[in-house]
Design an enzyme around this catalytic site. Structure first.
Site, short mmCIF file in Angstrom:
data_model
loop_
_atom_site.label_atom_id
_atom_site.label_comp_id
_atom_site.label_asym_id
_atom_site.label_seq_id
_atom_site.Cartn_x
_atom_site.Cartn_y
_atom_site.Cartn_z
CD GLU A 61 3.69 -0.78 -3.47
OE1 GLU A 61 3.58 -1.55 -2.74
OE2 GLU A 61 3.50 -1.29 -4.74
CE LYS B 273 2.06 -6.63 -4.21
NZ LYS B 273 2.48 -6.10 -2.78
#
Length: 218
Positions: free
Chosen positions: A48, A137
């Site tokens: 990421e 998340k």
């Protein structure tokens, strides 16, 4: 709830298999390529990048060209629809947000790309999931701990959760046993590698992270 005509985009096979996302946040993109290659060679293939890193979109395009299918590379710190569009145009394989923005989720769904919006409370996490998130998340995870996730999953066992923020490698087993689908690892995994630190040490930490997941799952 998600629309009956909307199909949730699943997380990649690589992420479900390894359960580790390496979060690459830096003051400069200079070492992103070498860090990404080191992580991929060690087995951490879900990366990421973050929009807070200068030149992140260009770095993403470069990684896609250089590493191809060897990595699943996405963009994090996506906070608006415009940032989502730019990230998708640059080739992001998934999107991650620190909070929940419905338009970001909608754009990812339309593009057929996994999306992981952030939340901390049960209301925030459930709202993001009901909007069609691939996973939610839990952020910042270190402020609540694995017990928070375990308690949340009691009434919400179907929600895929990816704790991120301040998770040490030694913490991984507790998060996996609490029900985490995957974990996002930033500083404790990367340390100084993005500023020119030892890549051999980085590879060792990456392997330890994967071993921690495997041990918790066995």
């Amino acid at each position: 709830m998600t629309s009956p005509s909307t199909e949730r985009i699943p997380l990649s096979d690589a992420l479900r298999r390894t359960a580790v996302v390496a979060v690459l946040r830096a003051d400069s993109p200079r070492h992103v390529g070498s860090v990404a290659r080191t992580l991929a060679e060690a087995g951490v293939v879900c990366l990421e990048l973050t929009l807070t890193t200068p030149g992140a979109l260009d770095a993403l395009e470069s990684l896609r060209k250089d590493l191809g299918d060897a990595v699943d590379v996405g963009m994090g710190s996506v906070r608006s629809a415009e940032e989502a569009r730019r990230s998708l145009d640059a080739g992001a394989g998934f999107l991650v947000s620190p909070g929940f923005q419905a338009d970001v989720v909608a754009l990812a769904l339309a593009a057929g790309v996994p999306v992981c919006p952030g939340g901390l409370t049960p209301t925030e996490l459930a709202s993001a999931w009901d909007a069609g998130a691939s996973a939610v998340k839990l952020f910042p995870a270190s402020t609540v701990g694995p017990a928070h996730l375990a308690a949340f999953r009691g009434p919400y066992p179907e929600v895929a959760v990816m704790p991120t923020g301040g998770i040490a490698i030694d913490d991984i087993p507790a998060w996996i046993r609490a029900g985490a689908q995957a974990v996002g690892l930033g500083g404790p995994l990367i340390r100084d590698a993005l500023s020119g630190g030892d890549l051999t040490d980085l590879a060792g930490r990456a392997r330890r992270a994967l071993e921690a997941v495997a041990g918790a799952r066995s």
